[in-house]
Design a protein around this motif. Structure first.
Motif, short mmCIF file in Angstrom:
data_model
loop_
_atom_site.label_atom_id
_atom_site.label_comp_id
_atom_site.label_asym_id
_atom_site.label_seq_id
_atom_site.Cartn_x
_atom_site.Cartn_y
_atom_site.Cartn_z
N VAL A 100 0.79 -1.15 0.02
CA VAL A 100 -0.04 -0.08 0.04
C VAL A 100 0.75 1.27 -0.14
O VAL A 100 0.79 2.19 -1.02
N THR A 101 1.63 1.41 0.99
CA THR A 101 2.23 2.71 1.32
C THR A 101 3.30 2.96 0.26
O THR A 101 3.46 3.87 -0.61
N ASP A 129 -1.30 -5.06 1.30
CA ASP A 129 -0.07 -5.39 2.41
C ASP A 129 -0.22 -6.90 2.31
O ASP A 129 -0.04 -7.39 3.54
N ARG A 130 -0.50 -7.70 1.36
CA ARG A 130 -0.31 -9.25 1.46
C ARG A 130 0.28 -9.54 -0.21
O ARG A 130 0.22 -8.79 -1.03
N GLN A 193 0.29 -6.67 11.80
CA GLN A 193 0.25 -7.81 10.99
C GLN A 193 0.09 -7.25 9.89
O GLN A 193 -0.82 -7.81 8.93
N GLY A 194 0.36 -5.89 9.33
CA GLY A 194 0.16 -5.35 8.21
C GLY A 194 1.00 -5.43 6.93
O GLY A 194 0.79 -4.80 6.15
N THR A 223 -0.32 -0.96 9.32
CA THR A 223 0.68 -0.12 9.59
C THR A 223 0.45 0.97 10.02
O THR A 223 1.08 1.60 10.73
N GLU A 224 -0.73 1.47 9.33
CA GLU A 224 -1.01 2.89 9.60
C GLU A 224 -1.34 3.33 11.38
O GLU A 224 -0.81 4.16 11.63
#
Length: 298
Positions: A100-101, A129-130, A193-194, A223-224
């Motif tokens: 994502v990021t 994020d997978r 767990q991101g 994560t955010e």
């Protein structure tokens, strides 16, 4: 019986999860879809699917046949598109996936410029994020961060990214700055767990790697959220450097234990090997690879 048509019907039913859902996807009568699956099973002399109240379950023979059918139909589609000239045309759809990021910060700007250069190409950019299966979700190109499992996929290295342990200045002022990894045992940690890479806090001493975990204070699933908690002073977090680049530059977060950081993680562009790589995919790879390398080097 048209076996290619029967394979297509079976795949639609399996992917949809039931005969009725497959019929809706195919815009065909349920009786017709059910008969084609039954005729295929009769032709093969084996049961491929088991009908249950919850949907369909593949038998062992069904799993093997579905995998082979998917491969055969994909190869047939590739041959037809090559014959029609689609493989030599800069038009049509592309599907790429990235974390994502990283995708928002680095992939998207490059992809937008590519689309401006290629007005007849459409891009689907899936940020997650997978790890997304290229084959199962029909992905042309993927960006992966971390060590790759052995596979038949082709990987092109475009850079590396550091793993960073950090906390807010407020937290470090209250609890002290850890000077060696063992000090983390006396600190609060934020876990999440991101991301697909290993979640534990790993450190390097000489040539060996070892793990020390801070006391779990907060667990989140993105994560955010973990970064936000770290900025607020809840505890120590381990993230990838690009994920907290802004917070490090503004001083909201402060890196610790940098001398013990493990080797950076590789960043790779991956795609499936094929002798029939469409021109649009080759052109996109030629566009994004050097530009990502330049961004990572900067």
């Amino acid at each position: 019986m048209d076996r290619f048509d029967a394979m297509s019907v079976l795949l639609a039913v399996v992917d949809a999860g039931s005969l009725s859902a497959g019929a809706r996807r195919l815009h065909a009568p349920l009786a017709t879809v059910s008969r084609k699956v039954a005729d295929l099973e009769k032709h093969l002399g084996v049961r491929l699917v088991l009908r249950t109240r919850r949907g369909l379950t593949l038998t062992d023979e069904g799993r093997s046949y579905v995998a082979a059918s998917r491969r055969i139909l994909e190869e047939l589609d590739a041959v037809e598109r090559q014959a029609s000239g689609d493989y030599g045309a800069l038009r049509g759809g592309l599907h790429m996936t990235a974390p994502v990021t990283f995708g928002e910060r680095h992939v998207l700007p490059i992809a937008l410029e590519f689309l401006k250069e290629q007005p007849e190409i459409n891009l689907r950019l899936t940020l997650a994020d997978r790890q997304i299966s290229l084959a199962d979700e029909h992905v042309d190109v993927a960006l992966r961060i971390g060590h790759l499992a052995d596979s038949a996929l082709i990987a092109t290295r475009v850079g590396t990214v550091r793993r960073v342990v950090c906390a807010s200045p407020d937290y470090l002022a209250r609890r002290g700055i850890p000077l060696k990894p063992e000090d983390l045992a006396q600190h609060d940690g934020i876990s999440f767990q991101g991301f697909a890479s290993a979640p534990e806090v790993r450190f390097r001493r000489d040539v060996s790697a070892f793990t020390v975990e801070p006391r779990p204070k907060l667990a989140v699933n993105t994560t955010e959220a973990a970064i936000q908690a770290a900025v607020s002073g809840i505890g120590i977090i381990r993230v990838l450097s690009y994920q907290i680049a802004d917070q490090l530059s503004t001083g909201e977060l402060q890196e610790v234990l940098a001398d013990y950081a493990p080797d950076p993680l590789p960043i790779n562009i991956i795609y499936a090997p094929t002798d029939l790589q469409p021109l649009k995919v080759r052109r996109f790879l030629d566009w994004i690879t050097p530009r990502l390398r330049a961004r990572m080097a900067g």
